[in-house]
Scaffold this motif. Structure first.
Motif, PDB file in Angstrom:
ATOM      1  N   LYS B  71     101.821  -9.562 106.186  1.00 43.61           N
ATOM      2  CA  LYS B  71     102.920  -8.629 106.407  1.00 43.61           C
ATOM      3  C   LYS B  71     102.363  -7.218 106.647  1.00 43.61           C
ATOM      4  N   ASP B  72     101.389  -6.840 105.864  1.00 42.75           N
ATOM      5  CA  ASP B  72     100.777  -5.528 105.996  1.00 42.75           C
ATOM      6  C   ASP B  72     100.233  -5.311 107.395  1.00 42.75           C
ATOM      7  N   LEU B  75     102.956  -5.000 110.036  1.00 41.47           N
ATOM      8  CA  LEU B  75     103.632  -3.710 109.988  1.00 41.47           C
ATOM      9  C   LEU B  75     102.780  -2.610 110.622  1.00 41.47           C
ATOM     10  N   LYS B  76     101.469  -2.846 110.689  1.00 37.54           N
ATOM     11  CA  LYS B  76     100.599  -1.828 111.291  1.00 37.54           C
ATOM     12  C   LYS B  76     100.641  -1.898 112.812  1.00 37.54           C
ATOM     13  N   ALA B  80     105.991  -2.723 115.362  1.00 40.30           N
ATOM     14  CA  ALA B  80     106.686  -2.625 114.085  1.00 40.30           C
ATOM     15  C   ALA B  80     107.332  -1.266 113.875  1.00 40.30           C
ATOM     16  N   SER B  81     106.976  -0.302 114.691  1.00 43.30           N
ATOM     17  CA  SER B  81     107.546   1.031 114.483  1.00 43.30           C
ATOM     18  C   SER B  81     109.054   1.014 114.692  1.00 43.30           C
ATOM     19  N   LEU B  83     111.021  -1.086 113.464  1.00 47.80           N
ATOM     20  CA  LEU B  83     111.700  -1.738 112.334  1.00 47.80           C
ATOM     21  C   LEU B  83     112.486  -0.769 111.477  1.00 47.80           C
ATOM     22  N   ASP B  85     113.946   0.884 108.077  1.00 44.70           N
ATOM     23  CA  ASP B  85     113.308   1.207 106.799  1.00 44.70           C
ATOM     24  C   ASP B  85     113.890   0.380 105.658  1.00 44.70           C
ATOM     25  N   ARG B  90     114.442  -5.502 107.122  1.00 45.01           N
ATOM     26  CA  ARG B  90     113.094  -5.631 107.640  1.00 45.01           C
ATOM     27  C   ARG B  90     112.546  -7.032 107.348  1.00 45.01           C
ATOM     28  N   ASP B  91     112.772  -7.485 106.130  1.00 47.66           N
ATOM     29  CA  ASP B  91     112.258  -8.802 105.747  1.00 47.66           C
ATOM     30  C   ASP B  91     112.917  -9.903 106.552  1.00 47.66           C
ATOM     31  N   LEU B  94     111.238  -9.876 109.982  1.00 48.32           N
ATOM     32  CA  LEU B  94     109.879 -10.429 109.872  1.00 48.32           C
ATOM     33  C   LEU B  94     109.939 -11.946 109.682  1.00 48.32           C
TER      34      LEU B  94
END
Ligand SMILES: Nc1ncnc2c1ncn2[C@@H]1O[C@H](COP(=O)(O)OP(=O)(O)O)[C@@H](O)[C@H]1O
Ligand SMILES: [Mg+2]
Lengths: 262, 458
Positions: B71-72, B75-76, B80-81, B83, B85, B90-91, B94
């Protein structure tokens, strides 16, 4: 000796067994035993382990009724009355023929309540004062009063083994029985406690007919006037203790008391 | 690589380790010794353990960690920008991307998710292969290390014994760790709840209406006292009024009066009662007992009696608990030495005198402990109250009125539409935690009583 029941008519014995056999299911434990028990006497049952001493003792107050598989035949009388007849109330019978077990089994109640148990059940005391009197007298007769008089409300199970056994004797005495059955009452006790119980039996024998099972022949010789020797479910010999130990008539008895087996 | 395939490979390596180590041990130079310290197969087990265990432990840890790592990394990625907050949303997105990446779904609903499929796929592959590589490396390293240690004098027998003990210890820790984990997760969610609602409001205020929460003062309508009262009233009062006498009497009958033949079929029958699924009791409570209780109430002059009375749920719960109480009472009565019973009978006491004056007092601590355990079961029972109890939170002493329970409210709070960050939903966790603590305390007390009681007879 004052309140002993006068000799009954009939057999003249306190209790008589005629042709008594007991089996557990298919297995016969004792066969055709006939014996008499008298007031003012201590009768000892001796014999090797498993020969049926306990079984026979338990027929005398019908404790075998509590074992589902046990079947008793033959006749046993108390003051001439058949104790296995339907007219005999087992509650009354057991009040008249008390029992002390091999392992001390005081109830998990106070010392006082242990002794008061029987009188309460049978409604022997009309008042609290009368009950106190019965408890004290029973504990005195059992030789326990001086040791416990200041802690009657302590639990009976907190006493030493020998004291517990004397408490059980006091409990049996409290309903004023005529016969007291003791099944190896000293086998779980040390020699000093054993000596105390034997002394107690001496004192009690004037008041009750006492039957004691023991595997200890010296004990039988010390405390009893009559001795019965059981072997393999049969009564081999029955007579005065002195005769049994000095001049046994049967070979098997002689072998047993001279330590040849058992 | 798929986790199952990986497990298969690791176990396969273990088997190879076992075979080679054993083959080597068979050919050990005995140096004139008649007896080696360890059997060849024990050398085999030693190597197999070292091959399999470290790799398995690693796989377990890695499976727990890798979702977070994946996930990390996703998100990078630049996609993902886009997405939101908001964590929940978000989950969800994903999750959609992951399903497509793993081939469980064909397309996504959300465009952002579509853009994330590729980064997701890459991350999953990267961490998957890294984990696989490390696991196999560990298996080889462990096996090789163990293999070099085997020698004629090596005490593989003792090592294998120790390894077995370790495995057994781990197995028994799993149940304990799970309990701790459950407690921690409940605790964590409850803390979030108590950050919004003051504990004193929740624990001591008497108004419960989670449907009408004032956002500025949620504690005003989340007072749990009526729920705990209802739980206590249904589970510990009404149910026990049924379960204790009937359970105790059946235990007395079975231990003291029943002929062996009767006991042989009656005891299993009672135990079958304990195996009936609680949902079946729930139907029975809702469809049969509840209307009957209502009719009774009407007959007794309460025309507006509830069809979801506390009495109906409590009665059926009590019946459900009877076998439980009976079997525990049976055990503690049977644990009273027969010498007690004989002693009493020999005094001329009848059966019932013996039971009431000697056996029951002696068995009492065990019976009390059984009742405490039964209460803790009753108050945790869910299905019957969900189906037969009311949702209305009343504090009442009238069994014909409706009452609700903690478990019923937890179910109501968590089903239907729920937002995961609202005090309403989080209240379910606080209720669960409180119930957990209460039943835990009941069980601890019960176990202590039982222990004390055992000592009394030893
Ligand atoms: N409750 C019972 N059920 C079945 N057999 C028993 C039972 N009690 C005793 N017996 C058997 O009866 C025989 C006599 O036992 P018992 O009267 O206890 O002997 P003793 O007291 O002389 O050692 C033994 O073989 C014993 O195994
Ligand atoms: Mg015996």
């Amino acid at each position: 000796m004052t309140d002993a029941t006068p000799f009954p008519t009939g057999t003249g014995h306190k209790m008589s067994a005629r042709g008594v056999s007991v089996s557990y299911g298919d297995k016969q434990a004792i066969r055709d035993v006939s014996i008499d028990v008298d007031m003012d006497h201590v009768t000892a049952f001796i014999g090797p382990s498993g020969c049926g001493k306990s079984t026979f003792l338990r027929t005398l107050n019908r404790m075998n009724d509590t074992i589902a598989s046990a079947r008793v035949t033959g006749e046993i009388t108390l003051d001439g009355e058949d104790i296995y007849s339907s007219a005999m109330d087992v509650v009354q019978l057991r009040a008249r023929v008390g029992m002390v077990f091999q392992k001390p089994n005081p109830f998990p109640k106070s010392i006082y309540e242990n002794v008061a148990y029987g009188p309460r059940i049978h409604g022997l005391a009309a008042s609290k004062g009368a009950l106190d009197g019965i408890v004290e007298q029973s504990l005195r007769r059992a030789g326990l009063w001086d040791e416990v008089k200041d802690r009657l409300s302590d639990s009976g199970t907190a006493l030493s083994g020998g004291q517990q056994q004397r408490l059980c004797i006091a409990r049996a005495i409290a309903v004023d029985p005529e016969v007291i059955l003791m099944d190896e009452p000293c086998s779980a006790l040390d020699p000093i406690a054993t000596a105390k119980i034997e002394e107690l039996i001496h004192e009690l024998k004037g008041r009750y007919a006492i039957v004691i099972v023991t595997h200890n022949m010296q004990q039988a010789a010390r405390v009893s006037q009559k001795t019965a020797f059981f072997h393999l479910g049969q009564l081999v010999e029955y007579g005065d203790t002195d005769n049994i130990f000095t001049a046994p008539k049967q070979e098997r008895t002689k072998d047993y008391i001279t330590g040849r087996y058992g | 690589m798929n986790v199952f395939a990986l497990l298969f490979v690791v176990v396969g390596l273990g088997l190879i380790g076992w075979l080679t180590a054993r083959a080597r041990a068979v050919r050990f130079d005995r140096g004139g010794q008649k007896r080696l310290h360890s059997l060849p197969s024990q050398h085999g087990w030693y190597v197999a353990m070292w091959t399999v265990l470290p790799a398995l432990l690693f796989i377990a840890v890695w499976s727990a960690l890798s979702p977070a790592l994946i996930k990390d990394q996703v998100l990078k990625s630049p996609a993902a920008s886009q997405l939101s907050d908001f964590a929940f949303e978000r989950d969800t997105i994903l999750g959609e991307a992951r399903d497509v990446a793993l081939g469980r779904a064909d397309a996504t609903f959300d465009d952002t998710a579509t853009a994330l499929v590729e980064p997701m796929r890459a991350a999953i592959a990267f961490y998957g292969w890294t984990g696989t590589g490390i696991a196999i490396l560990l298996a080889f390293a462990g096996g090789a290390f163990a293999f070099t240690r085997t020698s004629p004098t090596f005490r593989a027998r003792t090592r294998v014994e120790r390894g077995l003990m370790l495995i057994l210890l781990l197995a028994s820790l799993i149940a304990i760790l799970t309990t701790v984990g459950i407690f921690l997760s409940l605790f964590w969610e409850s803390m979030r709840f108590f950050a919004m609602v003051p504990p004193q409001d929740f624990l001591f205020s008497t108004h419960w209406s989670p449907q009408l929460i004032d956002p500025n003062n949620p504690g005003k309508s989340l007072g749990a006292v009526p729920l705990f009262w209802g739980t206590f009233f249904i589970g510990a009062v009404i149910a026990m009024l049924v379960a204790i006498p009937f359970g105790l009497m059946s235990a007395i009958y079975l231990t003291q009066y029943a002929a062996p033949r009767v006991r042989r079929w009656m005891k299993p029958l009672l135990e079958i009662l304990a195996g009936v699924p609680t949902v079946v009791y729930g139907y029975f409570a809702a469809l049969t007992v509840a209307p009957a209780v209502r009719n009774l109430a009407v007959f007794l002059g309460m025309p507006f009696a509830s069809a979801e009375s506390a009495l109906a749920a409590g009665l059926v719960m009590g019946v459900m608990i009877i076998p439980f109480v009976s079997s525990l009472a049976d055990d503690s009565i049977a644990a009273v030495p027969t010498a007690m019973r004989d002693g009493s009978l020999a005094m001329g006491a009848t059966n019932s005198e013996t039971i009431s004056r000697v056996l029951l007092p002696a068995a009492l601590p065990g019976v009390v402990a059984g009742v405490l355990l039964a209460v803790s079961r009753a108050i945790g029972e869910t299905m019957i109250v969900v189906m037969a109890a009311s949702g209305a939170a009343n504090i009442t002493l009238n069994p014909f009125e409706s009452a609700t329970t903690v478990t019923k409210q937890i179910v109501d709070l968590l089903t239907g539409e729920s937002e995961f960050d609202s005090p309403k939903t989080l209240a379910a966790f606080a209720l669960g935690l409180t119930l957990f603590v209460i039943t835990l305390l009941l069980n601890i007390v019960a176990l202590r009583v039982v222990k004390k009681y055992r000592e009394a007879y030893e």
